[in-house]
Design an enzyme around this catalytic site. Structure first.
Site, PDB file in Angstrom:
ATOM      1  CG  ASN A  13      -1.928  -1.125   1.184  1.00  0.00           C
ATOM      2  OD1 ASN A  13      -2.531  -1.399   0.159  1.00  0.00           O
ATOM      3  ND2 ASN A  13      -2.110  -1.782   2.318  1.00  0.00           N
ATOM      4  CB  CYS A  32      -5.413  -5.283  -4.815  1.00  0.00           C
ATOM      5  SG  CYS A  32      -6.194  -3.895  -5.669  1.00  0.00           S
ATOM      6  N   GLY A  33      -8.336  -6.833  -5.903  1.00  0.00           N
ATOM      7  CA  GLY A  33      -9.050  -7.288  -7.087  1.00  0.00           C
ATOM      8  C   GLY A  33      -8.750  -6.454  -8.315  1.00  0.00           C
ATOM      9  CG  HIS A  66     -13.252  -6.213   2.470  1.00  0.00           C
ATOM     10  ND1 HIS A  66     -12.922  -5.064   1.789  1.00  0.00           N
ATOM     11  CD2 HIS A  66     -12.451  -7.193   1.972  1.00  0.00           C
ATOM     12  CE1 HIS A  66     -11.966  -5.338   0.914  1.00  0.00           C
ATOM     13  NE2 HIS A  66     -11.657  -6.613   1.005  1.00  0.00           N
ATOM     14  CG  ASN A 113      -9.494  -3.119   3.166  1.00  0.00           C
ATOM     15  OD1 ASN A 113      -8.690  -2.256   2.847  1.00  0.00           O
ATOM     16  ND2 ASN A 113      -9.119  -4.381   3.348  1.00  0.00           N
ATOM     17  CD  GLU A 171      -8.510  -0.067  -1.551  1.00  0.00           C
ATOM     18  OE1 GLU A 171      -7.679  -0.983  -1.389  1.00  0.00           O
ATOM     19  OE2 GLU A 171      -8.758   0.436  -2.664  1.00  0.00           O
ATOM     20  CB  CYS A 193     -11.788  -1.637  -3.158  1.00  0.00           C
ATOM     21  SG  CYS A 193     -11.077  -2.988  -2.175  1.00  0.00           S
ATOM     22  N   GLY A 226     -13.178  -5.418  -2.180  1.00  0.00           N
ATOM     23  CA  GLY A 226     -14.275  -4.774  -1.472  1.00  0.00           C
ATOM     24  C   GLY A 226     -15.602  -4.948  -2.193  1.00  0.00           C
TER      25      GLY A 226
END
Length: 289
Positions: free
Chosen positions: A62, A71-72, A162, A193, A211, A220, A223
């Protein structure tokens, strides 16, 4: 050092091809490179590495230097990078992450990847595994008090944690004030998140995200997947929905028979660049005084 800046719905990262480049201080590099005034500017860095158990390995950090599991949006860009830049000619690939191996289907048009569908795997709902401190086995529609205000949250891990909260108007929600308080709340041992969701109908929602380690981002992917699962668990939507994020739309489906979540969205190259090694060392704090 050569790099490529890419974005998935405005969630932008700096990609470094570690088949060619050597990165010795990734945490420090992430902080320096991500700075939007003195660095390149991004939500973080993603290192594309060889893997012994998959086609490629994705190692991400990050903007504050903390390492992230997944991370999608980032992994979709990994899929585009390895195909478009000639590291593979396969349209189905596997990527090792700290959240396990993820499987990508690449949609290719005129020799370039335009869309990527990611098998995001099984959602984790057990509180201890997310993790979230709770006396419940699953945290679904559970209360949490932030600044003397009670919210109802549903917690899901998609390889990273999340907390999903439903609100009446996501555009007017005070995310900058509330987001950090969720991220650092004591019930989240690894921070969190936080997604804030406004239901439009049973197939569409609006979403904003805070995030951990970065702040509000335009999108995200994990997310969006966690939010889809939360919508379904709370009987708010159908099993396949479109999520409208600040950076664009994602389509997510939770196949409950297979217990897998599938995410489809775009990935785009912003630009290729090369940063001076001396300045790179200065940004990462590893240069000589």
């Amino acid at each position: 050092m050569k790099f490529t800046k890419m974005e998935g719905l405005g969630n932008d990262y700096i990609y470094i091809n570690c088949f060619q480049e050597r990165v010795e201080h990734p945490r420090e590099l992430a902080v320096g490179f991500s700075d939007r005034h003195f660095g390149i500017g991004a939500d973080g860095i993603i290192l594309i590495k060889p893997s012994e158990i998959a086609d490629f390995c994705m190692d991400m950090y990050n903007a504050d230097g903390s390492q992230a599991e997944m991370c999608g949006n980032g992994i979709r860009c990994v899929g585009k990078y390895v195909y478009d830049y000639g590291l593979t000619d396969k349209e189905q690939i596997s990527v090792e992450t700290l959240a396990g191996i993820k499987y990508l289907d690449l949609t290719v048009e005129k020799g370039k990847v335009t869309l990527v569908t990611v098998d995001m795997g099984m959602p984790i709902l057990q509180a201890a595994e997310i993790p979230v401190v709770s006396d419940r086995e699953q945290v679904v529609d559970a209360p949490i008090v932030i600044n003397d205000c009670e919210y109802r949250m549903t917690c899901v891990s998609m390889g990273n944690p999340h907390a999903v909260v439903f609100v009446d108007n996501v555009q007017e929600f005070p995310l900058e004030a509330v987001g950090p308080l969720f991220e650092h709340h004591k019930v989240f041992p690894n921070r969190i998140n936080a997604e804030f969701i406004e239901i439009i109908n049973d197939t569409e929602v609006n979403m904003r995200v805070w995030e951990r380690g970065t702040g509000e981002t335009l999108a995200c992917g994990t997310g969006a997947c966690a939010s889809t699962v939360a919508c379904i668990l709370n009987h708010r939507t159908k099993d396949a929905i479109t999520l409208h994020l600040l950076g664009g739309d994602l389509k997510v489906k939770w196949d409950r028979d297979a217990n897998k979540v599938y995410m489809t969205g775009p990935a785009r190259v912003v630009f290729d660049g090369e940063i001076d090694e001396e300045y790179s060392a200065e940004l990462s704090g590893t240069g000589k005084d």
